[in-house]
Enzyme design. Structure first.
Site, short mmCIF file in Angstrom:
data_model
loop_
_atom_site.label_atom_id
_atom_site.label_comp_id
_atom_site.label_asym_id
_atom_site.label_seq_id
_atom_site.Cartn_x
_atom_site.Cartn_y
_atom_site.Cartn_z
N ILE A 10 31.31 37.71 47.69
CA ILE A 10 31.46 37.84 46.23
C ILE A 10 31.03 39.24 45.80
O ILE A 10 31.72 39.91 45.04
CB ILE A 10 30.66 36.75 45.50
CG1 ILE A 10 31.33 35.38 45.72
CG2 ILE A 10 30.54 37.06 44.01
CD1 ILE A 10 30.48 34.20 45.26
N HIS A 13 33.73 41.80 46.85
CA HIS A 13 34.96 41.80 46.06
C HIS A 13 34.73 42.15 44.59
O HIS A 13 35.58 42.79 43.97
CB HIS A 13 35.68 40.46 46.18
CG HIS A 13 36.37 40.29 47.49
ND1 HIS A 13 37.45 41.05 47.87
CD2 HIS A 13 36.12 39.46 48.53
CE1 HIS A 13 37.85 40.69 49.08
NE2 HIS A 13 37.06 39.73 49.50
N GLU A 14 33.62 41.76 44.04
CA GLU A 14 33.33 42.06 42.64
C GLU A 14 32.81 43.49 42.48
O GLU A 14 33.07 44.12 41.47
CB GLU A 14 32.28 41.09 42.08
CG GLU A 14 32.73 39.67 41.93
CD GLU A 14 33.64 39.43 40.74
OE1 GLU A 14 33.64 40.24 39.79
OE2 GLU A 14 34.35 38.42 40.76
N GLY A 15 32.06 43.94 43.47
CA GLY A 15 31.35 45.20 43.31
C GLY A 15 30.12 44.95 42.44
O GLY A 15 30.03 43.93 41.76
N ARG A 148 40.96 39.17 48.29
CA ARG A 148 39.92 38.19 47.98
C ARG A 148 40.42 36.78 48.24
O ARG A 148 39.72 35.96 48.83
CB ARG A 148 39.48 38.34 46.52
CG ARG A 148 38.38 37.38 46.15
CD ARG A 148 37.94 37.56 44.72
NE ARG A 148 36.78 36.74 44.44
CZ ARG A 148 35.80 37.10 43.63
NH1 ARG A 148 35.84 38.27 43.01
NH2 ARG A 148 34.79 36.31 43.42
#
Length: 159
Positions: A10, A13-15, A148
């Protein structure tokens, strides 16, 4: 509770950003995908740009602050996934993938999804394939979302 592997995915993918920014949906965001003002999400996307950052939030957050925000956010998503997909609590891989998915698209999308319907009917291969249908933002397929969803699908399948 999600696994360390899912948490890492998470965050990847989110940063994670320590300074507030506007996400692709024009929402004020901080840390790891935390929307600062949920009411902004109810606005039309073209009206969101006029929504100003509150002075108290116009700062650099600490890593500890954003990690605490993420932990609190994930607790809510775990509860939501278990509400909509009760059997997800039986396998860590299901819970991890469904929490990551929901964290990105929202619990309402999970609730209305064919992914949820197939999972709850026991069609786990069909549910896994549904992840790949959620790769668009603003009507366009985004490579990051595609990557993702592939990762979530693999986790869901226990790979």
């Amino acid at each position: 509770m999600i696994s360390a592997k899912a948490l890492k995915m998470i965050q990847h993918h989110e940063g994670t950003k320590l300074k507030p920014y506007r996400c692709p949906a024009k929402l004020w965001t901080i840390g790891t995908g935390h929307v600062l003002y949920p009411e902004q999400g109810a606005m039309k996307i073209e009206d969101r740009a006029a929504f100003e950052l509150k002075p108290a939030d116009n700062r650099i957050f600490t890593r500890e602050e954003v990690d605490a925000i993420l932990a609190k956010d994930l607790e809510r998503f775990v509860r939501g996934v278990l509400k909509y997909c009760p059997s997800a609590g039986n396998r860590q891989n299901w819970l991890d993938a469904l929490v990551s998915f929901s964290f990105n698209v929202g619990l309402g999308t999970l609730q209305r999804s064919t992914l949820r319907q197939k999972h709850n009917r026991g069609d786990y291969q069909g549910a896994a394939d549904e992840f790949l249908k959620y790769c668009k933002a603003g009507g366009k397929v985004l490579k990051g979302l595609e990557n993702r969803r592939k990762d979530e699908r693999l986790i869901y399948l226990g790979a």
